[in-house]
Design a protein around this motif. Sequence first.
Motif: not given
Length: 580
Positions: A331-344
């Motif tokens: 869940d945390c992985h998906d939320l991160a990818q969706e919300n911010y991690h893709q750019i970081l």
Amino acid sequence: MLMVDSKASAEGLHTKLNDLVKLQRCLPSQPYSIVLRLKLAKTYKNLGYPDLAIGDAYKALLLVDEIADEGEYYDEALEAVEYNFALAEAGTLSSFEHGTEIAPKNTNNASGEEEERVVTWAKTHCSKIAHDLLIGCLIDCGCFRSAADYNQRALQAFPKADAFEVYKEAITQKLRLYFNSRKEDFDAADMSDYPDKGFVRRELYSWNDHEPDRFSTESIQFLNDEMTKVAPKLEVTVTNLPILSPHKTITGETPVQAAEQHYVKQLGIFAKEDIPPGSIILQEKSMLTAVSRLHEFFCNACSARLPISGVAEADIVTCEDCHDVFFCSADCHDLAQENYHQILCGIDLAHKVSPSEVVDTLYSFLLVRALALSEVRDVHPLDLKEVHYIWGDYHNINVEKAWKANPDGHALDAFGGLPQTLSFSFQANILTPLRMLEKMDVNIFTKSQQYDTWVFNTLFGKFRGTASAQQGLDGLPEIGAVHPMWCLANHSCDPNVAWEWQGSIKFWTRTQEELVDWKGRDSQLEPGIRKGEELLSHYCDVRLPVKERREWAFGALGGNCMCSRCVWEAAEEGHRSHLK
Ligand SMILES: C[S@@+](CC[C@H](N)C(=O)[O-])C[C@H]1O[C@@H](n2cnc3c(N)ncnc32)[C@H](O)[C@@H]1O
């Protein structure tokens, strides 16, 4: 004594603010103009915002470097400076300086010789003004290490300019005073020992049109829709809170004095129904989190310590692209990818942080997370739902009334006589966010309205009053987070809820055993929260005596705590010391 005409002062301020807004409006069409940046810096400085001036003076220097080193934006910066140079030569630069003239597209490419003259003009004339503004404002903001560093460079580049000798003297004098006050020898100090941070105005800027009316029906409705998702038995309501004394009079006031308090409208959390003791009433997970050190031991999204009880090591998930960050759950992985991690993804945030920098680094990383959320969701950082409704603890002073200027219209001091309560450093408020944006491939010139220094300062104002931090084994803060619902809870030293933060933040109503035991407590008061009662959290360790509690909570509250327990215990202490 120098008399100040307050009406003329306010008019002068008004004119300057209008000029500023005109200049800000030129940014979208002239993002690479060095002269526009310098003009903005000068206007901010004259308005008592040396911190905001630093941001634009620094960007002017970055643009000079673009031209001097033929950087990524060489063509754009050169085109902009060619236009300014032509105006300067024609003696009409001042009309541009008022921000009324928009630079037309220059279709004629300059000859090699002309280009060289323009480049030299940028590297000398513009660079000197930028250094002058930057160093002067860094000194005003207490950033002496950065000021000394830039002044050394300026002295080398412009050995004949008196201004930098004057700055050298001013910096040396300030540093001598600083080291003497600490009984240390300035002459033996290394530049890395110089202090490099100070305080600036914490303000709802007059041009900030992102701040909502937090008390409007729409705002309260939005907050309650969000609240229902994490705490169905609670609601957000407008309430009155005492205006707290900013003076550290720790003991001695009586309940009568407390009753004479003035109140201010704020938000708070209230029970929608009777809630028995020991009930979990709020569980909230936030993506606005930061880890200052040892990032591999925390979930990158919710910041839960890894491994956590109930999660087998095998269940810990990593980012499949960078393998640098870990998550406590899918869940945390998906939320991160969706919300911010893709750019970081792939960007290394970690660097060695000295103990004195840990707190500021944590706030900087929270800011970087907010910027990433803003880029991925394509919304202005101040419109992010996680921060939009947070009150930045801005001063409530009417700037037009408080503004202090000389008869010539110049501010009486660097901050126009207004209080400075927002921590500021060149590293945390300017360099880190801009460098991180560049690493995220954001164009910091064309997007500078979205990512301006005043936007960073507003975010810091919001975070500094509401972020929670957790300490590492050495007692220094290790992780920080802003939980937008949780942070609407007000404080009491006799709280009716307890909380725990392990990834999610969890609130439960205190049981009889968990209630604070203090002598003045109304013995009739039952644990639990009744319908319509306010949920009261705690911002400090409530086991401490009143003096220590008040000192601890002072920063978060903006003054001395005036809860009934503090007032009672302070009066008791005052009484006791009187009898001695
Ligand atoms: C984390 S916020 C709490 C929510 C806030 N009331 C709001 O409207 O968003 C902290 C701020 O609330 C105010 N506050 C919280 N508890 C208070 C108290 N017991 N007395 C006075 N002010 C309080 C202070 O202004 C403090 O800076």
